[in-house]
Design a protein around this motif. Structure first.
Motif, PDB file in Angstrom:
ATOM      1  N   UNK A 158       0.815  -1.211   0.000  1.00  0.00           N
ATOM      2  CA  UNK A 158       0.000   0.000   0.000  1.00  0.00           C
ATOM      3  C   UNK A 158       0.852   1.266   0.000  1.00  0.00           C
ATOM      4  N   UNK A 159       2.026   1.207  -0.582  1.00  0.00           N
ATOM      5  CA  UNK A 159       2.877   2.384  -0.568  1.00  0.00           C
ATOM      6  C   UNK A 159       2.382   3.496  -1.470  1.00  0.00           C
ATOM      7  N   UNK A 160       1.656   3.145  -2.542  1.00  0.00           N
ATOM      8  CA  UNK A 160       1.191   4.144  -3.494  1.00  0.00           C
ATOM      9  C   UNK A 160      -0.326   4.161  -3.541  1.00  0.00           C
ATOM     10  N   UNK A 161      -0.953   4.652  -2.484  1.00  0.00           N
ATOM     11  CA  UNK A 161      -2.400   4.800  -2.459  1.00  0.00           C
ATOM     12  C   UNK A 161      -2.750   6.151  -3.067  1.00  0.00           C
ATOM     13  N   UNK A 218     -10.464   2.660  -2.328  1.00  0.00           N
ATOM     14  CA  UNK A 218      -9.484   2.124  -1.385  1.00  0.00           C
ATOM     15  C   UNK A 218     -10.161   1.064  -0.534  1.00  0.00           C
ATOM     16  N   UNK A 219      -9.749  -0.180  -0.680  1.00  0.00           N
ATOM     17  CA  UNK A 219     -10.360  -1.291   0.029  1.00  0.00           C
ATOM     18  C   UNK A 219      -9.296  -2.109   0.756  1.00  0.00           C
ATOM     19  N   UNK A 220      -9.692  -2.715   1.864  1.00  0.00           N
ATOM     20  CA  UNK A 220      -8.849  -3.686   2.552  1.00  0.00           C
ATOM     21  C   UNK A 220      -9.119  -5.046   1.929  1.00  0.00           C
ATOM     22  N   UNK A 221      -8.229  -5.493   1.054  1.00  0.00           N
ATOM     23  CA  UNK A 221      -8.426  -6.743   0.336  1.00  0.00           C
ATOM     24  C   UNK A 221      -8.182  -7.915   1.277  1.00  0.00           C
ATOM     25  N   UNK A 222      -9.143  -8.832   1.335  1.00  0.00           N
ATOM     26  CA  UNK A 222      -9.066  -9.969   2.248  1.00  0.00           C
ATOM     27  C   UNK A 222      -7.994 -10.957   1.785  1.00  0.00           C
ATOM     28  N   UNK A 223      -7.085 -11.338   2.693  1.00  0.00           N
ATOM     29  CA  UNK A 223      -6.064 -12.349   2.434  1.00  0.00           C
ATOM     30  C   UNK A 223      -6.145 -13.409   3.524  1.00  0.00           C
ATOM     31  N   UNK A 224      -5.604 -14.607   3.297  1.00  0.00           N
ATOM     32  CA  UNK A 224      -5.703 -15.675   4.290  1.00  0.00           C
ATOM     33  C   UNK A 224      -5.094 -15.289   5.642  1.00  0.00           C
ATOM     34  N   UNK A 225      -5.704 -15.762   6.732  1.00  0.00           N
ATOM     35  CA  UNK A 225      -5.228 -15.435   8.068  1.00  0.00           C
ATOM     36  C   UNK A 225      -3.818 -15.969   8.323  1.00  0.00           C
ATOM     37  N   UNK A 226      -3.481 -17.123   7.709  1.00  0.00           N
ATOM     38  CA  UNK A 226      -2.183 -17.735   8.014  1.00  0.00           C
ATOM     39  C   UNK A 226      -1.001 -16.940   7.449  1.00  0.00           C
ATOM     40  N   UNK A 227      -1.307 -15.952   6.581  1.00  0.00           N
ATOM     41  CA  UNK A 227      -0.222 -15.129   6.048  1.00  0.00           C
ATOM     42  C   UNK A 227       0.431 -14.315   7.151  1.00  0.00           C
ATOM     43  N   UNK A 248      -0.437 -11.160   8.105  1.00  0.00           N
ATOM     44  CA  UNK A 248      -0.469  -9.725   7.879  1.00  0.00           C
ATOM     45  C   UNK A 248      -1.913  -9.220   7.994  1.00  0.00           C
ATOM     46  N   UNK A 249      -2.063  -7.944   8.315  1.00  0.00           N
ATOM     47  CA  UNK A 249      -3.369  -7.316   8.196  1.00  0.00           C
ATOM     48  C   UNK A 249      -3.743  -7.226   6.722  1.00  0.00           C
ATOM     49  N   UNK A 250      -5.039  -7.178   6.468  1.00  0.00           N
ATOM     50  CA  UNK A 250      -5.484  -7.048   5.086  1.00  0.00           C
ATOM     51  C   UNK A 250      -4.936  -5.754   4.479  1.00  0.00           C
ATOM     52  N   UNK A 251      -4.240  -5.837   3.352  1.00  0.00           N
ATOM     53  CA  UNK A 251      -3.600  -4.645   2.780  1.00  0.00           C
ATOM     54  C   UNK A 251      -4.608  -3.732   2.089  1.00  0.00           C
ATOM     55  N   UNK A 252      -4.348  -2.439   2.135  1.00  0.00           N
ATOM     56  CA  UNK A 252      -5.168  -1.482   1.408  1.00  0.00           C
ATOM     57  C   UNK A 252      -4.679  -1.375  -0.031  1.00  0.00           C
ATOM     58  N   UNK A 253      -5.638  -1.203  -0.925  1.00  0.00           N
ATOM     59  CA  UNK A 253      -5.290  -1.171  -2.340  1.00  0.00           C
ATOM     60  C   UNK A 253      -6.335  -0.360  -3.102  1.00  0.00           C
ATOM     61  N   UNK A 254      -5.896   0.367  -4.129  1.00  0.00           N
ATOM     62  CA  UNK A 254      -6.823   1.051  -5.040  1.00  0.00           C
ATOM     63  C   UNK A 254      -7.351   0.034  -6.047  1.00  0.00           C
ATOM     64  N   UNK A 255      -8.384  -0.678  -5.656  1.00  0.00           N
ATOM     65  CA  UNK A 255      -8.809  -1.780  -6.499  1.00  0.00           C
ATOM     66  C   UNK A 255     -10.303  -1.823  -6.732  1.00  0.00           C
ATOM     67  N   UNK A 256     -11.077  -1.017  -6.007  1.00  0.00           N
ATOM     68  CA  UNK A 256     -12.525  -1.143  -6.084  1.00  0.00           C
ATOM     69  C   UNK A 256     -13.160  -0.346  -7.209  1.00  0.00           C
ATOM     70  N   UNK A 257     -14.238  -0.901  -7.748  1.00  0.00           N
ATOM     71  CA  UNK A 257     -15.033  -0.216  -8.751  1.00  0.00           C
ATOM     72  C   UNK A 257     -16.503  -0.366  -8.370  1.00  0.00           C
ATOM     73  N   UNK A 258     -17.260   0.717  -8.450  1.00  0.00           N
ATOM     74  CA  UNK A 258     -18.657   0.692  -8.030  1.00  0.00           C
ATOM     75  C   UNK A 258     -19.497   1.537  -8.979  1.00  0.00           C
ATOM     76  N   UNK A 259     -20.707   1.040  -9.270  1.00  0.00           N
ATOM     77  CA  UNK A 259     -21.656   1.766 -10.103  1.00  0.00           C
ATOM     78  C   UNK A 259     -22.877   2.114  -9.257  1.00  0.00           C
ATOM     79  N   UNK A 260     -23.287   3.379  -9.329  1.00  0.00           N
ATOM     80  CA  UNK A 260     -24.421   3.853  -8.551  1.00  0.00           C
ATOM     81  C   UNK A 260     -25.416   4.542  -9.470  1.00  0.00           C
ATOM     82  N   UNK A 261     -26.673   4.162  -9.357  1.00  0.00           N
ATOM     83  CA  UNK A 261     -27.744   4.842 -10.079  1.00  0.00           C
ATOM     84  C   UNK A 261     -28.754   5.352  -9.058  1.00  0.00           C
ATOM     85  N   UNK A 262     -29.316   6.514  -9.322  1.00  0.00           N
ATOM     86  CA  UNK A 262     -30.280   7.056  -8.377  1.00  0.00           C
ATOM     87  C   UNK A 262     -31.040   8.222  -8.948  1.00  0.00           C
TER      88      UNK A 262
END
Length: 381
Positions: A39-42, A78-87, A89-103
């Motif tokens: 998450x160095x480049x958020x 910016x989302x905390x992407x879920x990774x396996x517990x045995x790794x 580490x805390x879930x890393x933040x990443x610019x990965x989400x996409x969302x569509x909203x209509x209203x």
């Protein structure tokens, strides 16, 4: 277990775990490569909005209509992407989400008068739906989830089919554990052909949108020869909410208390079979609380509500009377706030405070909305 980490790009780490497994015959070393987003480049999220609007005034401005429809695309959430517990580490933040909203948003008003009687009414209605696109993984928020194809923060849990009534029914149905007894909630498999035990990994599914739908409000005002009346109201047309454990779970924290909401409505060995068939809540138990009070559609309900927010009645004394007392204006009023609310919420729980205290979180730092009746005099010299 140990780990060796190498940066392979500006935003990615390779974490190579080696796990030593031994038994009586041999020792095996397994290498488990894991890609960890770094998450160095958020960066900032980006949103594009497309909309249509209408603003109309008719009949000499007495009738006004404003309407908007919009379509928004949000990228790089910016989302905390879920990774396996045995790794480890805390879930890393990443610019990965996409969302569509209509209203849409609609507001209409009418203002007119009949001789000395002036009146006006305005109403508004809005609605929106947000659905997730590609996320690069899942993000969990208590009993809710963001994943590709889901609504924003959609409820996530088990589907249910009532309450187990007999031991024979339990023997012929996949269950979560061996402690399930008559009176416990009956969970369904995500795949009806799967006869394996109920599992959180395989059998939790999307349960519905947790966000409010069809938000509305209205105000009415009128005045006649010094008398005035103002009324405001608001509400939500539809919202899936979850009954919190404080509402329904008995025997919490090793105490013998039973919530008033479930008193006389739970499954019991002392009931007749007919009474248990009509029971709305599972049996009283502390050992199976993790089973019966897991997130499921058993605890969802429609959180729609209508609230009469305020009624104010006033009278302004005519100027020819107040001027004799060197007073510019004098108004006497009586105001009632939050005096009426219709909803399916349990008594004592407020639908306007539902977002942080109903389902998914344990935030108890809220102050309930209280009814109040106020009277006063406004004087201007």
């Amino acid at each position: 277990m140990a780990c060796w980490v190498m940066t392979v790009s500006e935003n990615t780490l390779i974490c190579l775990y080696w796990l030593i497994v031994t038994n009586y015959f041999m020792k095996v070393i397994m290498l488990l490569p894991i890609l960890l987003p770094h998450s160095g480049n958020i960066s900032w999220e980006t949103t594009k909005t497309f909309g249509l609007g209408l603003d109309v005034a008719l009949l000499d401005g007495r009738l006004r209509l404003t309407a908007d429809y919009y379509y928004k695309i949000t990228k790089d959430m910016i989302l905390d992407v879920d990774i396996p517990d045995y790794v480890g580490y805390d879930n890393p933040q990443q610019n990965t989400g996409k969302m569509k909203t209509t209203g849409f948003e609609i507001e209409m008003s009418w203002n007119d008068h009949i001789n000395d009687f002036h009146y006006g009414i305005s109403a508004n209605l809005s609605d929106y739906r947000s659905k997730m696109g590609y996320l690069g993984g899942n993000q969990f928020l208590g009993d809710r989830i963001k994943r590709m194809g889901s609504y924003f923060n959609e409820w996530y849990g088990y589907r249910t089919d009532g309450i187990f009534q007999t031991s024979e029914e339990i023997a012929n149905t996949p269950v979560m554990n061996n402690n399930v007894k008559p009176g416990d909630i009956k969970y369904l498999k995500a795949d009806p052909t799967d006869n394996s035990p109920i599992s959180p990994d395989r059998d939790r599914v999307l349960l519905g949108n947790s966000q409010p739908r069809f938000l509305y409000g209205a105000t009415l005002n009128a005045d006649y020869k010094g008398f005035d009346l103002n009324i405001s109201m608001q509400g939500i047309g539809k919202q899936l909410q979850c009954k919190k454990t404080e509402m329904v779970q008995p025997l919490r924290n090793n105490f013998g208390a039973i919530p008033r909401l479930i008193d006389g409505k739970y499954w019991s060995n002392y009931n007749t079979p007919e009474q248990n068939a009509e029971a709305k809540y599972p049996r009283l138990t502390s050992t199976q609380s993790g089973h019966n009070y897991a997130m499921s559609d058993f605890w969802l309900f429609n959180g729609a509500y209508f609230r009469l927010k305020n009624i104010t009645v006033g009278y302004t004394v005519p100027k020819h009377l107040t001027e004799k007392l060197s007073i510019k204006s004098l108004r006497i009023y009586l105001s009632a706030n939050d005096i009426l609310c219709f909803s399916k919420y349990p008594k004592g729980w407020d639908p306007e405070n539902s977002s942080d205290v109903i389902g998914g979180t344990d935030n108890k730092d809220f102050y309930p909305i209280t009814r109040s009746i106020l009277g006063g005099i406004n004087i201007k010299f």
